[in-house]
Write an enzyme that holds these catalytic residues in place. Structure first.
Site, PDB file in Angstrom:
ATOM      1  N   GLU A  22       0.813  -1.208   0.000  1.00  0.00           N
ATOM      2  CA  GLU A  22       0.000   0.000   0.000  1.00  0.00           C
ATOM      3  C   GLU A  22       0.852   1.265   0.000  1.00  0.00           C
ATOM      4  O   GLU A  22       1.967   1.271   0.509  1.00  0.00           O
ATOM      5  CB  GLU A  22      -0.891  -0.001   1.242  1.00  0.00           C
ATOM      6  CG  GLU A  22      -2.006  -1.016   1.107  1.00  0.00           C
ATOM      7  CD  GLU A  22      -2.665  -1.344   2.436  1.00  0.00           C
ATOM      8  OE1 GLU A  22      -3.897  -1.486   2.439  1.00  0.00           O
ATOM      9  OE2 GLU A  22      -1.962  -1.467   3.439  1.00  0.00           O
ATOM     10  N   CYS A  78       3.356   8.495   0.997  1.00  0.00           N
ATOM     11  CA  CYS A  78       3.896   7.588   1.997  1.00  0.00           C
ATOM     12  C   CYS A  78       4.123   6.243   1.290  1.00  0.00           C
ATOM     13  O   CYS A  78       3.173   5.622   0.820  1.00  0.00           O
ATOM     14  CB  CYS A  78       2.856   7.481   3.107  1.00  0.00           C
ATOM     15  SG  CYS A  78       3.253   6.298   4.369  1.00  0.00           S
ATOM     16  N   CYS A 101       6.729  -6.687   7.423  1.00  0.00           N
ATOM     17  CA  CYS A 101       7.898  -6.143   8.128  1.00  0.00           C
ATOM     18  C   CYS A 101       8.367  -7.161   9.152  1.00  0.00           C
ATOM     19  O   CYS A 101       7.567  -7.830   9.790  1.00  0.00           O
ATOM     20  CB  CYS A 101       7.537  -4.833   8.813  1.00  0.00           C
ATOM     21  SG  CYS A 101       8.955  -4.056   9.635  1.00  0.00           S
ATOM     22  N   CYS A 155       6.794  -4.703  15.677  1.00  0.00           N
ATOM     23  CA  CYS A 155       6.441  -3.745  16.724  1.00  0.00           C
ATOM     24  C   CYS A 155       5.026  -4.051  17.227  1.00  0.00           C
ATOM     25  O   CYS A 155       4.136  -4.398  16.435  1.00  0.00           O
ATOM     26  CB  CYS A 155       6.537  -2.316  16.187  1.00  0.00           C
ATOM     27  SG  CYS A 155       8.207  -1.932  15.658  1.00  0.00           S
ATOM     28  N   CYS A 210       1.823  -2.195  15.734  1.00  0.00           N
ATOM     29  CA  CYS A 210       1.791  -1.921  14.286  1.00  0.00           C
ATOM     30  C   CYS A 210       1.114  -3.042  13.510  1.00  0.00           C
ATOM     31  O   CYS A 210       1.462  -4.207  13.648  1.00  0.00           O
ATOM     32  CB  CYS A 210       3.219  -1.714  13.790  1.00  0.00           C
ATOM     33  SG  CYS A 210       3.359  -1.571  12.009  1.00  0.00           S
ATOM     34  N   GLY A 213       6.905  -1.739   6.115  1.00  0.00           N
ATOM     35  CA  GLY A 213       8.298  -2.140   6.085  1.00  0.00           C
ATOM     36  C   GLY A 213       9.248  -1.233   6.831  1.00  0.00           C
ATOM     37  O   GLY A 213       8.928  -0.078   7.136  1.00  0.00           O
ATOM     38  N   SER A 237      11.576   6.505  14.944  1.00  0.00           N
ATOM     39  CA  SER A 237      10.409   6.135  15.745  1.00  0.00           C
ATOM     40  C   SER A 237      10.902   5.907  17.167  1.00  0.00           C
ATOM     41  O   SER A 237      11.420   4.848  17.485  1.00  0.00           O
ATOM     42  CB  SER A 237       9.769   4.862  15.177  1.00  0.00           C
ATOM     43  OG  SER A 237       9.184   5.162  13.934  1.00  0.00           O
ATOM     44  N   CYS A 293      -1.017   6.040   9.327  1.00  0.00           N
ATOM     45  CA  CYS A 293       0.250   5.357   9.555  1.00  0.00           C
ATOM     46  C   CYS A 293       0.074   4.185  10.492  1.00  0.00           C
ATOM     47  O   CYS A 293      -0.649   4.259  11.464  1.00  0.00           O
ATOM     48  CB  CYS A 293       1.247   6.314  10.193  1.00  0.00           C
ATOM     49  SG  CYS A 293       1.921   7.439   9.015  1.00  0.00           S
TER      50      CYS A 293
HETATM   51  N1  SAH Z   1       9.261   1.020   9.796  1.00  0.00           N
HETATM   52  C1  SAH Z   1       9.463   2.405   9.899  1.00  0.00           C
HETATM   53  C2  SAH Z   1       8.577   3.205   8.980  1.00  0.00           C
HETATM   54  C3  SAH Z   1       7.157   2.737   8.828  1.00  0.00           C
HETATM   55  S1  SAH Z   1       6.104   2.920  10.210  1.00  0.00           S
HETATM   56  C4  SAH Z   1       9.307   2.869  11.341  1.00  0.00           C
HETATM   57  O1  SAH Z   1       8.870   2.077  12.165  1.00  0.00           O
HETATM   58  O2  SAH Z   1       9.675   3.996  11.613  1.00  0.00           O
HETATM   59  C5  SAH Z   1       5.746   4.641  10.140  1.00  0.00           C
HETATM   60  C6  SAH Z   1       5.329   5.256  11.469  1.00  0.00           C
HETATM   61  O3  SAH Z   1       4.018   4.805  11.858  1.00  0.00           O
HETATM   62  C7  SAH Z   1       6.266   4.889  12.607  1.00  0.00           C
HETATM   63  O4  SAH Z   1       6.603   6.013  13.382  1.00  0.00           O
HETATM   64  C8  SAH Z   1       5.434   3.910  13.373  1.00  0.00           C
HETATM   65  O5  SAH Z   1       5.884   3.822  14.686  1.00  0.00           O
HETATM   66  C9  SAH Z   1       4.039   4.486  13.229  1.00  0.00           C
HETATM   67  N2  SAH Z   1       2.971   3.566  13.578  1.00  0.00           N
HETATM   68  C10 SAH Z   1       2.946   2.237  13.419  1.00  0.00           C
HETATM   69  N3  SAH Z   1       1.790   1.720  13.909  1.00  0.00           N
HETATM   70  C11 SAH Z   1       1.060   2.765  14.370  1.00  0.00           C
HETATM   71  C12 SAH Z   1      -0.236   2.878  14.966  1.00  0.00           C
HETATM   72  N4  SAH Z   1      -0.990   1.828  15.177  1.00  0.00           N
HETATM   73  N5  SAH Z   1      -0.655   4.103  15.294  1.00  0.00           N
HETATM   74  C13 SAH Z   1       0.111   5.193  15.050  1.00  0.00           C
HETATM   75  N6  SAH Z   1       1.326   5.155  14.490  1.00  0.00           N
HETATM   76  C14 SAH Z   1       1.806   3.944  14.154  1.00  0.00           C
HETATM   77 FE1  SF4 Z   2       7.956  -2.453  10.933  1.00  0.00          FE
HETATM   78 FE2  SF4 Z   2       7.808   0.183  11.394  1.00  0.00          FE
HETATM   79 FE3  SF4 Z   2       5.672  -1.420  11.815  1.00  0.00          FE
HETATM   80 FE4  SF4 Z   2       7.766  -1.556  13.420  1.00  0.00          FE
HETATM   81  S1  SF4 Z   2       6.410   0.223  13.143  1.00  0.00           S
HETATM   82  S2  SF4 Z   2       6.662  -3.309  12.541  1.00  0.00           S
HETATM   83  S3  SF4 Z   2       9.451  -1.207  12.018  1.00  0.00           S
HETATM   84  S4  SF4 Z   2       6.646  -0.983   9.865  1.00  0.00           S
END
Ligand code: SAH
Ligand code: SF4
Length: 346
Positions: free
Chosen positions: A90, A103, A110, A114, A117, A163, A218, A337
Site C-alpha cells: 500500500e 507515503c 515487516c 512492533c 503496528c 516495512g 520512531s 500510519c
Molecule cells: N518502519 C518504519 C517506517 C514505517 S512505520 C518505522 O517504524 O519507523 C511509520 C510510522 O508509523 C512509525 O513512526 C510507526 O511507529 C508508526 N505507527 C505504526 N503503527 C502505528 C499505529 N498503530 N498508530 C500510530 N502510528 C503507528
Molecule cells: Fe515495521 Fe515500522 Fe511497523 Fe515496526 S512500526 S513493525 S518497524 S513498519
C-alpha cells in the site's frame, strides 16, 4: 530475464549506454520521458530505432498495478498495488496545501514486529525492488493526473508505509537516487524522509550513502524498558546506541532529525515520560511528531484523549523543542500510519 528499467539509477543507465556505444543523450532522454514527464508508455521520441530495439531487448517497463483505490473525504488516497509476483503493498497520498506527500512502502510486511503496528503483525514476506518503490510514486502521480487533473504535485516522499526501510537499504537507496536525479523527478534531498525503528546497520550507512536525506526515528519512549516492549529490535539495538549513531550523521544547515512519538494511553503518555523525552532531546536539532495511537484490530493499546496529548506537548514546549501533533488523515479507510496491512487481501 529482462531487468526492470525502473531498477536503474542514472549512473547505471549511463553505463549501459556507454557499454553499448549508444548516443550519450539516450540516458537523459529516457529519464526525461519516464521520470520528468512521467509517461507510463515506452519512449518513442528522440531515440534511434537501434537504441530503442536494444533497450526493449534488455529492459521491461512493468509497473505495479493499481488493485484498489480508497479515497477519503479529506482527500487522502490509499492505493493497494499488486506486484508482479502477486504480492500487494500500500501507498498513501496525503494532501497538504494543494500538494501531496506520498507515503511509500519499502517491504511486503515487516520483520520488526512492533507491538502496536498492523504491518508488523504480518511478518516479512519480502523486500521491494527499487522499481517497486519508484513504481508506487509513478502510478500515484498518474492516478492524480487522470483523476484530479492539475493536482499531480507530489512534492514530499516519506518512507512510512509498510516495512522497515533501513532493512532494505540497497533498494531504498537506489529509489532515493532515482527520485533525486536532476534528469528526472528532481526531488530535493530534504523533501525525502526515511523513518526507521532504529535499525543500526542501516543508520551506520546513512552518512556515507544517503547524506542529506531527512531522518525520522520512531522513538516512542526515552526508556529502554518501554521501547523493548514496543519495538522488539530495541533489545538488539538499544536506544543509547541508536542515538549515538544518529548523532554521528552530519546534518545540513537548517536540517533537523524528526523524532516520532506514538502516544498510548497510560503507557507512555504521562508527564514524567514527557520530561524525560524533553531532557533527552533538548540540545539536539530535533523536531518531535506526536502521533496518537491509531487503533488496530486485536490490540489492548488505547489512544489517549486530546487533553492528555496537549499536556504532553506542553511539557515538551518548556524544553523549546518544536513539537507537532500529527493529525490523523485517512482514518476511515484505514490509511493512517501503522494501519497498513495487505495480508488479508493478498
Ligand atoms: N518502519 C518504519 C517506517 C514505517 S512505520 C518505522 O517504524 O519507523 C511509520 C510510522 O508509523 C512509525 O513512526 C510507526 O511507529 C508508526 N505507527 C505504526 N503503527 C502505528 C499505529 N498503530 N498508530 C500510530 N502510528 C503507528
Ligand atoms: Fe515495521 Fe515500522 Fe511497523 Fe515496526 S512500526 S513493525 S518497524 S513498519
Amino acid at each position: 530475464m529482462k531487468t526492470s528499467f525502473y531498477d536503474l539509477n542514472f549512473n547505471d543507465l549511463c553505463e549501459f549506454v556507454q557499454k553499448n556505444a549508444l548516443n550519450e543523450s539516450v540516458a537523459s532522454n529516457l529519464f526525461n520521458w519516464h521520470y520528468k514527464k512521467k509517461n507510463l508508455t515506452k519512449c518513442t521520441k528522440d531515440i534511434s530505432k537501434t537504441a530503442l530495439a536494444l533497450i526493449d531487448d534488455k529492459f521491461d517497463f512493468e509497473l505495479p498495478e493499481v488493485d484498489l483505490v480508497h479515497e477519503s473525504a479529506d482527500k487522502t488516497v490509499k492505493f493497494l498495488f499488486k506486484l508482479q509476483d502477486g504480492s500487494k503493498v500500500e501507498s498513501v497520498l496525503i494532501p497538504f496545501h494543494n500538494k501531496y506527500s506520498i507515503c511509500l512502502s519499502s517491504q511486503v510486511g515487516c520483520a520488526m514486529k512492533c507491538s502496536f503496528c498492523f504491518t508488523g503483525k504480518q511478518g516479512l514476506k519480502r523486500s521491494l525492488r527499487p522499481s517497486e518503490i519508484v513504481g508506487q510514486f509513478l502510478m500515484a502521480w498518474n492516478w492524480l493526473a487522470e483523476n484530479r487533473p492539475g493536482e499531480e504535485r507530489i512534492l514530499n516522499i516519506v518512507f512510512m508505509g509498510q516495512g522497515e526501510p533501513l532493512h532494505n537499504f540497497d533498494s531504498v537507496k537506489k529509489a532515493c537516487e532515482i527520485f533525486l536525479s536532476k534528469h528526472g523527478t528532481s526531488i530535493g534531498y530534504q523533501k525525502i524522509t526515511i523513518s526507521t525503528s532504529g535499525y543500526i546497520p542501516g543508520l551506520k550507512r546513512w552518512a556515507d550513502e544517503i547524506p542529506g536525506v531527512n531522518l525520522a526515528l520512531s522513538l516512542h519512549s526515552p526508556f529502554d524498558v518501554k521501547r523493548d516492549e514496543l519495538i522488539p529490535i530495541n533489545k538488539a539495538y538499544p536506544l543509547e546506541e541508536v542515538m549515538k549513531t544518529i548523532d554521528s550523521i552530519p546534518l545540513a544547515k537548517k536540517q533537523f532529525v524528526t523524532y516520532e512519538y506514538l502516544l498510548i494511553e497510560n503507557f507512555n503518555d504521562n508527564i514524567e515520560d514527557a520530561h524525560a523525552t524533553g531532557k533527552m532531546l533538548k540540545d539536539k536539532r530535533a523536531y518531535i511528531n506526536l502521533i496518537p495511537f491509531n487503533p488496530i484490530p486485536d490490540s489492548t493499546y488505547k489512544r489517549p484523549g486530546n487533553e492528555r496529548v496537549a499536556a504532553f506537548k506542553e511539557v515538551l514546549d518548556t524544553y523549546k523543542i518544536p513539537t507537532l501533533i500529527r493529525e490523523t488523515k485517512g482514518d476511515e479507510v484505514m490509511a493512517a500510519c501503522g494501519q497498513l496491512n495487505s495480508s488479508e487481501i493478498s
